[in-house]
Scaffold this motif. Sequence first.
Motif, PDB file in Angstrom:
ATOM      1  N   THR A 372       0.825  -1.216   0.000  1.00  0.00           N
ATOM      2  CA  THR A 372       0.000   0.000   0.000  1.00  0.00           C
ATOM      3  C   THR A 372       0.855   1.261   0.000  1.00  0.00           C
ATOM      4  O   THR A 372       0.563   2.230  -0.698  1.00  0.00           O
ATOM      5  N   GLN A 379      -5.621   4.847  -5.700  1.00  0.00           N
ATOM      6  CA  GLN A 379      -5.444   5.948  -4.756  1.00  0.00           C
ATOM      7  C   GLN A 379      -5.650   7.291  -5.442  1.00  0.00           C
ATOM      8  O   GLN A 379      -5.311   7.479  -6.611  1.00  0.00           O
ATOM      9  N   ASN A 380      -6.228   8.251  -4.701  1.00  0.00           N
ATOM     10  CA  ASN A 380      -6.450   9.613  -5.174  1.00  0.00           C
ATOM     11  C   ASN A 380      -5.742  10.575  -4.237  1.00  0.00           C
ATOM     12  O   ASN A 380      -6.102  10.667  -3.061  1.00  0.00           O
ATOM     13  N   GLY A 401      -4.845   5.969  -8.995  1.00  0.00           N
ATOM     14  CA  GLY A 401      -3.524   5.401  -9.220  1.00  0.00           C
ATOM     15  C   GLY A 401      -2.868   5.852 -10.510  1.00  0.00           C
ATOM     16  O   GLY A 401      -1.777   5.383 -10.845  1.00  0.00           O
ATOM     17  N   ASN A 452      -4.360  13.314   0.631  1.00  0.00           N
ATOM     18  CA  ASN A 452      -5.319  12.390   0.039  1.00  0.00           C
ATOM     19  C   ASN A 452      -6.594  13.146  -0.322  1.00  0.00           C
ATOM     20  O   ASN A 452      -7.056  14.011   0.431  1.00  0.00           O
TER      21      ASN A 452
END
Length: 455
Positions: A372, A379-380, A401, A452
């Motif tokens: 991870t 993922q943003n 991603g 994030n």
Amino acid sequence: MYAILDIETTGGKFNEEGITEIAIYKFDGHTVVDQFISLVNPEREIQPFVVNLTGINSNMLRTAPKFYEVAKRIVEITEDCIIVAHNSEFDYRILRTEFSRLGFDFERKTLCTVELSKQIMPEQESYSLGKLTRALGIPVSDRHRASGDALATVKLFKILLAKDLSKQIIQDAVKAEPKYKLSTNHKHIIDDIPSITGVYYLHDTYGKIIFIGKSKNIKNRVNQHFTSSSPKSKKLQKQVAAVTYEATGSELVALLKESAEIKRNKPSFNRSLRKNSFTHALYSFVDANGYINLKVEAADGRKKAITTFTNYQSGKQFLLNMIEKFNLCPKLVGLDATKKACYKYANNECEGACIEEESAEAYNLRVQEVITANSFDNQNFILIDKGRAVDEHSVLLIENGIFKGLGYYDLNYQITNRKVLESIITPMENNRDTLHIIQSFLRKNKQIKRINLTE
């Protein structure tokens, strides 16, 4: 060199208009180096709708200089420059009309920021100066006045230069430079280059880019090209007629721009850098006992990599760091070929996953943390780094991603607002090289801020 200008006129019949105000900013591609702003007495009536639009009326212009009184200054500040304007056809026509009334043939090369914006930012809904600046977050004061609109055009042109990955604007500008200004004296070229982080471009006499590089100190790096005695450098030195550059502030932005622009422009002296910048990658698989194994192998485009490495040695060092940081088993990351317990188990430094003493569930949780932390999958987030000035930051956008692009914003922006983000981001290609550049840079540079994004 560019002369970025805006002209306000009296309105009226075609080629009968007169100039009421002119603003010219001489721009070297990075900063404004000279400027001229003046009201002008047009010696004719101003149309009522123009008075309402600009606020300029005849009373304001009674004591203003007539065009023939400012003509010499206009010639001087635009000499050897490309005229840049928003709808340059109009401004250039008005200037030529005024000069022709004086019996002078005024000729300059022109660039239109309306046309450039359509080419470089086809996604925009409108290309009027007001709507375009609003969409891009460009602050504008004194709208419909020459100085305000010309300054907004300077800021727009800066954005267009940064978004022009094919570098057609600067190549055309070098090509348009008078030949006497193209120097074969490398010292003169180096003197004009600052000691900053950025991307630099070496041009031949036709303006074509023959080499692209990046550095944390572009002045020193270009100087090395000109002082090296290697066969490649000597060949390069003979062909270089000009050097242009783009400040990035951020080394990561410089790395990404260098990679993307080499792929797009294919400079003749960059052949070795057109290939993938990594040779090895980190992969995972689950063994027969249910343990997630990690392994660094030669990069294989058919397999999904967690992250990538420039060579095997850097991949091995990464695994050694992960063993220490996450208490992983050397045997299950491919660094211990024993069929028994790994070398760390004997020193009580391994929980025993190698001999099934530690459960797969417990061990896999730690491996998943590694995956991870080093993969962008689904993922943003945005990455914030230095900008080109003290009141500016650079930003990279990762969505699901995928690397979407990069841009710059000043400190007043609500950068987590998706609409604001989309307006300032220059879209860039997401490929294995871009992900490798970002991931490897983040491994070495922990100071990059990550935020994030939530829906």
